[in-house]
Enzyme design. Structure first.
Site, mmCIF file in Angstrom:
data_model
loop_
_atom_site.group_PDB
_atom_site.id
_atom_site.type_symbol
_atom_site.label_atom_id
_atom_site.label_comp_id
_atom_site.label_asym_id
_atom_site.label_seq_id
_atom_site.Cartn_x
_atom_site.Cartn_y
_atom_site.Cartn_z
ATOM 1 N N THR A 241 -6.188 -0.651 -12.330
ATOM 2 C CA THR A 241 -5.396 -0.588 -13.543
ATOM 3 C C THR A 241 -4.089 -1.306 -13.248
ATOM 4 O O THR A 241 -4.009 -2.067 -12.280
ATOM 5 C CB THR A 241 -5.203 0.871 -14.020
ATOM 6 O OG1 THR A 241 -4.625 0.869 -15.329
ATOM 7 C CG2 THR A 241 -4.383 1.702 -13.072
ATOM 8 N N TYR A 242 -3.069 -1.073 -14.049
ATOM 9 C CA TYR A 242 -1.782 -1.724 -13.813
ATOM 10 C C TYR A 242 -0.691 -0.667 -13.718
ATOM 11 O O TYR A 242 -0.804 0.429 -14.251
ATOM 12 C CB TYR A 242 -1.475 -2.739 -14.926
ATOM 13 C CG TYR A 242 -1.412 -2.126 -16.298
ATOM 14 C CD1 TYR A 242 -0.206 -1.691 -16.834
ATOM 15 C CD2 TYR A 242 -2.564 -1.970 -17.058
ATOM 16 C CE1 TYR A 242 -0.155 -1.114 -18.094
ATOM 17 C CE2 TYR A 242 -2.518 -1.399 -18.317
ATOM 18 C CZ TYR A 242 -1.316 -0.976 -18.826
ATOM 19 O OH TYR A 242 -1.263 -0.395 -20.067
ATOM 20 N N SER B 132 -3.164 2.887 -17.681
ATOM 21 C CA SER B 132 -2.342 2.465 -16.550
ATOM 22 C C SER B 132 -2.164 3.609 -15.564
ATOM 23 O O SER B 132 -2.722 4.691 -15.733
ATOM 24 C CB SER B 132 -0.964 1.983 -17.009
ATOM 25 O OG SER B 132 -0.274 3.053 -17.605
ATOM 26 N N LYS C 253 0.854 -1.196 0.000
ATOM 27 C CA LYS C 253 0.000 0.000 0.000
ATOM 28 C C LYS C 253 0.884 1.237 0.000
ATOM 29 O O LYS C 253 1.837 1.335 0.765
ATOM 30 C CB LYS C 253 -0.894 0.001 1.240
ATOM 31 C CG LYS C 253 -1.833 1.195 1.315
ATOM 32 C CD LYS C 253 -2.876 0.970 2.394
ATOM 33 C CE LYS C 253 -2.724 1.935 3.510
ATOM 34 N NZ LYS C 253 -3.797 1.884 4.484
ATOM 35 N N GLY D 289 -5.059 7.041 -19.742
ATOM 36 C CA GLY D 289 -6.195 6.433 -20.416
ATOM 37 C C GLY D 289 -7.503 6.797 -19.740
ATOM 38 O O GLY D 289 -7.648 7.870 -19.148
ATOM 39 N N ALA D 290 -8.469 5.890 -19.807
ATOM 40 C CA ALA D 290 -9.806 6.153 -19.259
ATOM 41 C C ALA D 290 -9.772 6.512 -17.778
ATOM 42 O O ALA D 290 -10.597 7.294 -17.294
ATOM 43 C CB ALA D 290 -10.706 4.946 -19.488
ATOM 44 N N ALA D 291 -8.809 5.964 -17.041
ATOM 45 C CA ALA D 291 -8.699 6.255 -15.608
ATOM 46 C C ALA D 291 -8.465 7.747 -15.343
ATOM 47 O O ALA D 291 -8.788 8.247 -14.263
ATOM 48 C CB ALA D 291 -7.574 5.433 -14.984
#
Length: 116
Positions: free
Chosen positions: A57-58, A25, A9, A73-75
């Site tokens: 995501t990654y 990502s 975390k 991206g979309a995030a």
């Protein structure tokens, strides 16, 4: 039996960028990734403390000592520059292993995202 537990975390980092026109990502300062034991391509849960959004995501490494935390991206639609995030990675473990396991918890400087 396998259980899914918190492996790593990174607590309370600020978004430094949001790049909508990117493959996708989260780009994370590689020093933070190393400190938390997160590897390139690993799935990351993102909890946006500022607006309550949660997504996955990654991870991809960003420049060391940059403090970069950029959603791609979309995030990128789920965050704004300056939002506070918690980044969580989980791992599957055997029950007995999980009972003894201690996750990597990283608390970077909340203004710079750099390790203290």
């Amino acid at each position: 039996m396998l259980v899914n537990v918190v492996k790593s975390k990174i607590h309370r980092v600020k978004v430094t960028g949001a790049e909508l026109h990117y493959i996708g990502s989260i780009t994370i300062d590689e020093d933070l990734m190393d400190s938390a034991g997160i590897i390139e391509g690993e799935r990351v849960q993102i909890v946006n403390v500022t607006n309550g959004e949660r997504l996955e995501t990654y991870a991809i490494p960003g420049p060391r000592k940059s403090g970069e935390v950029t959603l791609n991206g979309a995030a990128a639609r789920k965050v704004a520059k300056g939002d506070t995030l918690i980044l969580i990675v989980y791992a599957f473990m055997e029950l007995e292993e999980a009972k003894a396991f201690k996750p990597s918890l990283v608390f970077p400087d909340e203004e710079t995202n750099l390790l203290k």
